[in-house]
Design a protein around this motif. Structure first.
Motif, PDB file in Angstrom:
ATOM      1  N   PHE A  57      -5.263   3.650  -5.307  1.00 47.80           N
ATOM      2  CA  PHE A  57      -5.281   5.069  -5.012  1.00 47.80           C
ATOM      3  C   PHE A  57      -4.326   5.802  -5.959  1.00 47.80           C
ATOM      4  CE2 PHE A  57      -6.258   3.006  -0.927  1.00 47.80           C
ATOM      5  CZ  PHE A  57      -7.475   3.609  -0.653  1.00 47.80           C
ATOM      6  N   SER A  59      -2.352   8.024  -5.178  1.00 46.68           N
ATOM      7  CA  SER A  59      -1.074   8.167  -4.477  1.00 46.68           C
ATOM      8  C   SER A  59      -0.238   6.894  -4.504  1.00 46.68           C
ATOM      9  CB  SER A  59      -1.330   8.583  -3.026  1.00 46.68           C
ATOM     10  OG  SER A  59      -2.222   7.684  -2.391  1.00 46.68           O
ATOM     11  N   ASP A  60      -0.802   5.773  -4.966  1.00 48.56           N
ATOM     12  CA  ASP A  60      -0.029   4.529  -5.073  1.00 48.56           C
ATOM     13  C   ASP A  60       0.958   4.564  -6.228  1.00 48.56           C
ATOM     14  OD1 ASP A  60      -1.477   3.449  -2.973  1.00 48.56           O
ATOM     15  OD2 ASP A  60      -2.826   2.297  -4.256  1.00 48.56           O
ATOM     16  N   TYR A  80     -13.119   8.332  -0.574  1.00 48.48           N
ATOM     17  CA  TYR A  80     -13.705   7.054  -0.185  1.00 48.48           C
ATOM     18  C   TYR A  80     -14.140   7.103   1.267  1.00 48.48           C
ATOM     19  CZ  TYR A  80      -9.210   5.992   2.101  1.00 48.48           C
ATOM     20  OH  TYR A  80      -8.099   6.015   2.903  1.00 48.48           O
ATOM     21  N   ASN A  93      -8.895  11.061  -1.206  1.00 46.82           N
ATOM     22  CA  ASN A  93      -7.772  10.474  -1.956  1.00 46.82           C
ATOM     23  C   ASN A  93      -8.373   9.845  -3.200  1.00 46.82           C
ATOM     24  OD1 ASN A  93      -5.381   9.460  -2.880  1.00 46.82           O
ATOM     25  ND2 ASN A  93      -5.003   8.081  -1.152  1.00 46.82           N
ATOM     26  N   TYR A  95      -9.427   7.638  -6.091  1.00 47.93           N
ATOM     27  CA  TYR A  95      -9.450   6.182  -6.148  1.00 47.93           C
ATOM     28  C   TYR A  95      -9.898   5.761  -7.542  1.00 47.93           C
ATOM     29  CZ  TYR A  95     -10.118   1.494  -4.078  1.00 47.93           C
ATOM     30  OH  TYR A  95     -10.026   0.163  -3.742  1.00 47.93           O
ATOM     31  N   GLU A 356      -2.199   6.845   3.264  1.00 46.46           N
ATOM     32  CA  GLU A 356      -1.766   6.795   1.860  1.00 46.46           C
ATOM     33  C   GLU A 356      -0.434   6.080   1.725  1.00 46.46           C
ATOM     34  OE1 GLU A 356      -1.601  10.616   0.061  1.00 46.46           O
ATOM     35  OE2 GLU A 356      -3.690  11.117   0.501  1.00 46.46           O
ATOM     36  N   TYR A 359      -0.707   2.216   2.177  1.00 50.00           N
ATOM     37  CA  TYR A 359      -1.220   1.477   1.030  1.00 50.00           C
ATOM     38  C   TYR A 359      -0.205   1.376  -0.098  1.00 50.00           C
ATOM     39  CZ  TYR A 359      -6.052   0.636   2.437  1.00 50.00           C
ATOM     40  OH  TYR A 359      -7.184   0.146   3.061  1.00 50.00           O
ATOM     41  N   SER A 360       0.598   2.415  -0.277  1.00 48.49           N
ATOM     42  CA  SER A 360       1.585   2.402  -1.360  1.00 48.49           C
ATOM     43  C   SER A 360       2.869   1.680  -0.968  1.00 48.49           C
ATOM     44  CB  SER A 360       1.914   3.834  -1.800  1.00 48.49           C
ATOM     45  OG  SER A 360       2.510   4.570  -0.741  1.00 48.49           O
TER      46      SER A 360
END
Length: 394
Positions: A57, A59-60, A80, A93, A95, A356, A359-360
């Protein structure tokens, strides 16, 4: 020097052992930020990056680090979807996907040929020395080992295992955005879901994925299930362009000291070799980016100092993963295998910002409280018993 088996010994400032995602990103970061250094990148395969598709993502990755990933991206989408038996959802978000061929191309076009050692077997590593096949020695100011996972026997873990195929379709598909998890499929061998990436108008990457108690799997079964999924979608497959298989640890606990030592002792480590991956998703790209830039910004790349710095980062990463490992224990030990999907189903009802940050690897205290609040998707008694990690025997 690529694939050259000269017995001449070499000297360099930094040697990176393992030319996959973690090692490749370190090499690219050093080439950009420390062009005065002589570096060597070594991999056992003929091409760097292996046979992989990595996704992440937007945002990662911190905005100030996106210069490293931007040239690698081959596909991108604005959002997604996720699908579960009780609900489906679209989330905004950005991807992105990176293909290993692109990593190989960038390395060969950003590093001198004399820096690239592909198709070479590594016989031994230490903080300042790499010994290759043919007894060739590379003397380095510092060595980083990024060759993949260490000895997983030192970890208490379940497994994420998968087979993915890039399918060339006879006709265009109608997908606009990826499906990160389609858990409406029949459940087998733990939590099963299908992951789908639309590549262009008439290609899709379909991955059959399992969160399982066992690492063993049969790719033939997964191929049949991928074919059945494509047929159910109404896609006529012309051919399989590529296939990728993998088994990744989903960590619930373990002994980081012995895991670190198992992967070449006191040599600095990156990627899965140093346990730099998300405990729940097994994603390693966000940590690989952060570590690559951290290493490239160090004024002193001495082997012993690198080992100390990377071990400190591994300790901090392990500490920050305590909450995620607890969630894994709840998913694997507090629910029946065919009902594990309910944990993720509930998770994907939460706010996009929380998802978000999860995942990060930046879950906040408030996020943790929200994830654990309300009626749990697993039996309460089993959930309480699962909170305590198991001690791994040495």
């Amino acid at each position: 020097m690529d694939s050259d088996r000269s017995r001449d010994n070499l000297k360099c400032d930094i040697a990176i052992v393992g030319g996959g995602l973690a090692g490749g990103l370190i090499a690219l970061a050093l080439a950009r930020l420390r062009p005065e250094l002589k570096l060597v990148l070594i991999d056992q395969d003929k091409s760097f990056g292996g046979n992989h598709i990595w996704s992440f993502f937007a945002s990662d990755i911190a905005p100030e680090h996106r210069w490293l990933t931007a040239p690698l991206v081959t596909y991108g989408w604005s959002g997604y979807e996720v699908h579960f038996p009780s609900h489906s959802r679209s989330i905004d978000n950005i991807y992105y996907t990176i293909e290993s061929e692109r990593l190989d191309w960038l390395l060969r076009n950003n590093l001198p040929q004399s820096s690239l050692f592909s198709g070479r077997e590594v016989k031994a590593v230490s903080p300042r020395l790499v010994v290759l096949d043919g007894a060739q020695r590379i003397n380095a100011g510092g060595v980083i080992d990024a060759r993949g996972a260490g000895d997983a026997h030192h970890l208490d873990c379940g497994w994420q295992k998968f087979t993915g195929q890039l399918l060339q379709l006879k006709d265009p598909h109608d997908m606009k955005n990826p499906i990160i998890m389609d858990a409406t499929v029949e459940q087998h061998d733990g939590y099963r879901f299908v992951y789908v990436l639309p590549f262009g108008m008439d290609k899709v990457f379909v991955e059959d994925t399992y969160y399982s108690d066992r690492p063993d799997f049969d790719p033939r079964v997964m191929r049949r299930r991928i074919a059945a999924y494509a047929e159910a979608k109404g896609w006529q497959v012309d051919r399989v362009v590529r296939e990728e298989t993998g088994v990744l640890p989903v960590v619930m606990g373990g002994d980081l000291d012995n895991y670190w030592a198992s992967g070449s002792g006191r040599t600095a480590k990156a990627g899965a070799r140093g346990a730099f991956f998300h405990p729940v998703t097994s994603y390693s790209l966000p940590d690989a980016v952060r570590n690559a830039i951290f290493i490239a910004e160090q004024p002193d790349l001495d082997g012993d100092k690198l080992n100390m710095l990377m071990r400190q980062r591994a300790d901090a990463h392990w500490k920050s993963g305590k909450f995620y490992r607890m969630l894994n224990r709840m998913m694997f030990r507090a629910s029946m295998p065919n009902e594990r999907y309910k944990v993720l189903e509930r998770f994907y009802t939460l706010k996009p910002g929380l998802i978000e940050r999860f995942y990060s690897g930046k879950t906040t205290g408030g996020d943790k409280a929200r994830i654990l609040s309300g009626k749990p998707p697993v039996p309460v008694g089993k959930a309480i018993r699962a909170l305590r990690p198991r001690t791994k025997k040495r």
